[in-house]
Design a protein around this motif. Structure first.
Motif, PDB file in Angstrom:
ATOM      1  N   MET A   1       0.838  -1.202   0.000  1.00 31.65           N
ATOM      2  CA  MET A   1       0.000   0.000   0.000  1.00 31.65           C
ATOM      3  C   MET A   1       0.872   1.250   0.000  1.00 31.65           C
ATOM      4  SD  MET A   1      -2.892   1.164   2.751  1.00 31.65           S
ATOM      5  CE  MET A   1      -3.757   2.714   2.557  1.00 31.65           C
ATOM      6  N   LYS A   2       0.548   2.197  -0.857  1.00 35.01           N
ATOM      7  CA  LYS A   2       1.318   3.427  -0.941  1.00 35.01           C
ATOM      8  C   LYS A   2       0.779   4.424   0.076  1.00 35.01           C
ATOM      9  CE  LYS A   2       2.455   2.792  -5.830  1.00 35.01           C
ATOM     10  NZ  LYS A   2       2.375   3.359  -7.196  1.00 35.01           N
ATOM     11  N   SER A   3       1.502   4.594   1.164  1.00 35.11           N
ATOM     12  CA  SER A   3       0.991   5.394   2.278  1.00 35.11           C
ATOM     13  C   SER A   3       1.649   6.756   2.406  1.00 35.11           C
ATOM     14  CB  SER A   3       1.186   4.633   3.595  1.00 35.11           C
ATOM     15  OG  SER A   3       2.558   4.338   3.807  1.00 35.11           O
ATOM     16  N   ILE A   4       2.681   7.028   1.580  1.00 38.49           N
ATOM     17  CA  ILE A   4       3.400   8.304   1.660  1.00 38.49           C
ATOM     18  C   ILE A   4       2.874   9.247   0.590  1.00 38.49           C
ATOM     19  CG2 ILE A   4       5.623   9.455   1.557  1.00 38.49           C
ATOM     20  CD1 ILE A   4       5.299   7.685   3.987  1.00 38.49           C
ATOM     21  N   LEU A   5       2.385  10.398   1.033  1.00 38.13           N
ATOM     22  CA  LEU A   5       1.916  11.417   0.097  1.00 38.13           C
ATOM     23  C   LEU A   5       3.087  12.295  -0.326  1.00 38.13           C
ATOM     24  CD1 LEU A   5      -0.333  13.040  -1.347  1.00 38.13           C
ATOM     25  CD2 LEU A   5      -0.648  14.312   0.797  1.00 38.13           C
ATOM     26  N   ASN A   6       3.220  12.517  -1.637  1.00 39.28           N
ATOM     27  CA  ASN A   6       4.251  13.401  -2.193  1.00 39.28           C
ATOM     28  C   ASN A   6       3.554  14.590  -2.845  1.00 39.28           C
ATOM     29  OD1 ASN A   6       6.942  11.537  -2.304  1.00 39.28           O
ATOM     30  ND2 ASN A   6       5.103  10.319  -2.667  1.00 39.28           N
ATOM     31  N   ILE A   7       4.051  15.788  -2.591  1.00 39.91           N
ATOM     32  CA  ILE A   7       3.465  16.959  -3.242  1.00 39.91           C
ATOM     33  C   ILE A   7       4.552  17.810  -3.888  1.00 39.91           C
ATOM     34  CG2 ILE A   7       1.504  17.001  -1.657  1.00 39.91           C
ATOM     35  CD1 ILE A   7       3.721  19.937  -1.329  1.00 39.91           C
ATOM     36  N   ALA A   8       4.170  18.440  -4.981  1.00 42.13           N
ATOM     37  CA  ALA A   8       5.004  19.450  -5.627  1.00 42.13           C
ATOM     38  C   ALA A   8       4.142  20.697  -5.758  1.00 42.13           C
ATOM     39  CB  ALA A   8       5.461  18.982  -7.006  1.00 42.13           C
ATOM     40  N   ALA A   9       4.676  21.840  -5.344  1.00 41.15           N
ATOM     41  CA  ALA A   9       3.879  23.071  -5.372  1.00 41.15           C
ATOM     42  C   ALA A   9       4.787  24.276  -5.515  1.00 41.15           C
ATOM     43  CB  ALA A   9       3.042  23.186  -4.095  1.00 41.15           C
ATOM     44  N   TYR A  10       4.269  25.309  -6.139  1.00 36.01           N
ATOM     45  CA  TYR A  10       5.006  26.565  -6.231  1.00 36.01           C
ATOM     46  C   TYR A  10       4.020  27.708  -6.309  1.00 36.01           C
ATOM     47  CZ  TYR A  10       3.896  26.842 -11.224  1.00 36.01           C
ATOM     48  OH  TYR A  10       3.235  26.934 -12.424  1.00 36.01           O
ATOM     49  N   LEU A  11       4.486  28.898  -6.005  1.00 36.85           N
ATOM     50  CA  LEU A  11       3.665  30.090  -6.117  1.00 36.85           C
ATOM     51  C   LEU A  11       4.573  31.301  -6.244  1.00 36.85           C
ATOM     52  CD1 LEU A  11       0.746  31.287  -5.956  1.00 36.85           C
ATOM     53  CD2 LEU A  11       1.177  31.627  -3.500  1.00 36.85           C
ATOM     54  N   PHE A  12       4.339  32.102  -7.264  1.00 34.66           N
ATOM     55  CA  PHE A  12       5.061  33.359  -7.403  1.00 34.66           C
ATOM     56  C   PHE A  12       4.309  34.424  -6.620  1.00 34.66           C
ATOM     57  CE2 PHE A  12       6.830  31.114 -11.043  1.00 34.66           C
ATOM     58  CZ  PHE A  12       8.169  31.520 -10.988  1.00 34.66           C
ATOM     59  N   VAL A  13       4.928  34.916  -5.556  1.00 31.39           N
ATOM     60  CA  VAL A  13       4.329  35.924  -4.696  1.00 31.39           C
ATOM     61  C   VAL A  13       5.455  36.641  -3.960  1.00 31.39           C
ATOM     62  CG1 VAL A  13       4.020  34.258  -2.809  1.00 31.39           C
ATOM     63  CG2 VAL A  13       2.645  36.340  -2.854  1.00 31.39           C
ATOM     64  N   SER A  14       5.321  37.939  -3.777  1.00 32.40           N
ATOM     65  CA  SER A  14       6.368  38.703  -3.093  1.00 32.40           C
ATOM     66  C   SER A  14       6.451  38.295  -1.619  1.00 32.40           C
ATOM     67  CB  SER A  14       6.083  40.208  -3.192  1.00 32.40           C
ATOM     68  OG  SER A  14       6.165  40.635  -4.527  1.00 32.40           O
ATOM     69  N   LEU A  15       7.646  37.939  -1.176  1.00 35.15           N
ATOM     70  CA  LEU A  15       7.869  37.516   0.204  1.00 35.15           C
ATOM     71  C   LEU A  15       8.978  38.353   0.823  1.00 35.15           C
ATOM     72  CD1 LEU A  15       7.821  33.617  -0.224  1.00 35.15           C
ATOM     73  CD2 LEU A  15       5.934  35.085   0.509  1.00 35.15           C
ATOM     74  N   ASP A  16       8.838  38.623   2.118  1.00 38.80           N
ATOM     75  CA  ASP A  16       9.898  39.299   2.857  1.00 38.80           C
ATOM     76  C   ASP A  16      10.120  38.566   4.181  1.00 38.80           C
ATOM     77  OD1 ASP A  16       7.628  39.967   4.267  1.00 38.80           O
ATOM     78  OD2 ASP A  16       7.652  42.081   3.728  1.00 38.80           O
ATOM     79  N   ASN A  17      11.052  39.052   4.980  1.00 33.45           N
ATOM     80  CA  ASN A  17      11.377  38.406   6.261  1.00 33.45           C
ATOM     81  C   ASN A  17      11.584  36.900   6.077  1.00 33.45           C
ATOM     82  OD1 ASN A  17      11.061  40.892   7.667  1.00 33.45           O
ATOM     83  ND2 ASN A  17       8.839  40.554   7.746  1.00 33.45           N
ATOM     84  N   LEU A  18      12.414  36.558   5.117  1.00 32.09           N
ATOM     85  CA  LEU A  18      12.582  35.147   4.746  1.00 32.09           C
ATOM     86  C   LEU A  18      13.167  34.302   5.869  1.00 32.09           C
ATOM     87  CD1 LEU A  18      13.828  35.429   1.047  1.00 32.09           C
ATOM     88  CD2 LEU A  18      11.498  35.163   1.910  1.00 32.09           C
ATOM     89  N   GLU A  19      14.090  34.843   6.629  1.00 27.73           N
ATOM     90  CA  GLU A  19      14.687  34.071   7.732  1.00 27.73           C
ATOM     91  C   GLU A  19      13.628  33.701   8.759  1.00 27.73           C
ATOM     92  OE1 GLU A  19      17.472  32.709   8.132  1.00 27.73           O
ATOM     93  OE2 GLU A  19      18.978  33.728   6.893  1.00 27.73           O
ATOM     94  N   GLU A  20      12.776  34.652   9.104  1.00 28.25           N
ATOM     95  CA  GLU A  20      11.706  34.388  10.069  1.00 28.25           C
ATOM     96  C   GLU A  20      10.720  33.370   9.522  1.00 28.25           C
ATOM     97  OE1 GLU A  20       8.042  36.785  12.297  1.00 28.25           O
ATOM     98  OE2 GLU A  20       9.608  37.898  11.227  1.00 28.25           O
ATOM     99  N   LEU A  21      10.363  33.523   8.256  1.00 23.11           N
ATOM    100  CA  LEU A  21       9.440  32.589   7.616  1.00 23.11           C
ATOM    101  C   LEU A  21      10.042  31.198   7.549  1.00 23.11           C
ATOM    102  CD1 LEU A  21       6.746  32.230   6.167  1.00 23.11           C
ATOM    103  CD2 LEU A  21       7.852  32.936   4.043  1.00 23.11           C
ATOM    104  N   ARG A  22      11.317  31.125   7.237  1.00 23.13           N
ATOM    105  CA  ARG A  22      12.005  29.836   7.176  1.00 23.13           C
ATOM    106  C   ARG A  22      11.939  29.120   8.517  1.00 23.13           C
ATOM    107  NH1 ARG A  22      16.721  27.692   8.774  1.00 23.13           N
ATOM    108  NH2 ARG A  22      17.662  26.063   7.468  1.00 23.13           N
ATOM    109  N   ALA A  23      12.202  29.834   9.610  1.00 27.36           N
ATOM    110  CA  ALA A  23      12.201  29.231  10.945  1.00 27.36           C
ATOM    111  C   ALA A  23      10.816  28.675  11.299  1.00 27.36           C
ATOM    112  CB  ALA A  23      12.647  30.255  11.983  1.00 27.36           C
TER     113      ALA A  23
END
Length: 258
Positions: A1-23
């Motif tokens: 049984m295949k129980s692991i879900l794999n996703i691929a996703a992207y979105l072009f959107v302006s982001l800031d405060n990347l270090e905080e978002l990463r954490a």
């Protein structure tokens, strides 16, 4: 049984405060025992993740609480085993490097075509106006070796930054054709589609969702081989199952000989 879900996703959107978002994102992924890679840039997000179904979909729900990520759509596939070894979130300058700062998908997308509509065109050989259809593969040469659309045009490039010059060199011979650019999940075509329009290729489209979405909605029609993916599964067949190892090895050997 295949129980692991794999996703691929992207979105072009302006982001800031990347270090905080990463954490914050790393904490959420680790809490849910997810693995994979997320790229965070000032122009948006790109991710390949795998884990338990509830955990992964829960992470996407958490992410969409942020209004910037509400439009994010994910392409799903399944595997028996976890295809990633660790969880990485990287900060980059571009989601996909093209070296053309004026190309900004967030400000407006190129025209796109759905997988099912593309199948109609390929079945007929022309678009709805009777214009010949040419598939344009924007991927690198080693990816094309795994598989591509029948009779697709590709340029044997080694990196995406080479694509603008490659397609520009063929502009005149393609002027009377309808062009459909494609890639693995659609992200490169967000930029290639805009670039093709910018240089005057007005009859150009991008395949919505890329090869993986085409596999999901259409299957193998007009496509030969498998699709390279950026994780330890290596390649997927048109039914979104993992390509058998022996077939992948043979294809690699054939590519090296050519």
């Amino acid at each position: 049984m295949k129980s692991i879900l794999n996703i691929a996703a992207y979105l072009f959107v302006s982001l800031d405060n990347l270090e905080e978002l990463r954490a914050k994102m790393l904490e959420q992924c680790n809490t849910r025992h997810l693995k994979g890679t997320i790229l965070l840039t000032g122009e948006g997000i790109n991710m390949f993740l795998a884990g338990g179904t509830d955990e992964l979909r829960g992470f996407l729900d958490w992410l969409r609480i942020d209004p910037r990520f509400q439009p994010l759509e994910a392409k799903e596939s399944w595997s028996e085993d976890q295809p990633f070894k660790k969880m990485l979130i990287k900060l980059k300058n571009e989601i996909i490097r093209m070296n053309h700062p004026a190309i900004r998908p967030e400000e407006g997308r190129a025209k796109f075509i759905s997988p099912k509509k593309l199948q109609e065109w390929l079945d007929r050989g022309t678009d709805d106006l009777g214009r010949p259809v040419v598939m344009v593969d924007t991927r690198n040469a080693f990816e094309v070796d795994y598989g591509t659309f029948e009779h697709a045009l590709h340029f044997n490039i080694e990196k995406f930054t080479e694509f603008p010059a490659a397609i520009s060199a063929h502009k005149e011979e393609l002027v009377d054709k309808t062009l459909v650019s494609f890639c693995t999940g659609g992200i490169r075509c967000e930029k290639s589609g805009l670039y093709m329009r910018e240089i005057g290729m007005e009859h150009s489209y991008q395949l919505e969702g890329g090869i993986l979405k085409y596999f999901e909605e259409v299957g193998s029609a007009h496509y030969k081989g498998s699709c390279f993916v950026f994780d330890e599964r290596e390649a997927l067949d048109p039914d979104l199952s993992i390509t058998p190892v022996e077939r992948t090895v043979r294809r690699k050997a054939k590519a090296e000989q050519s």
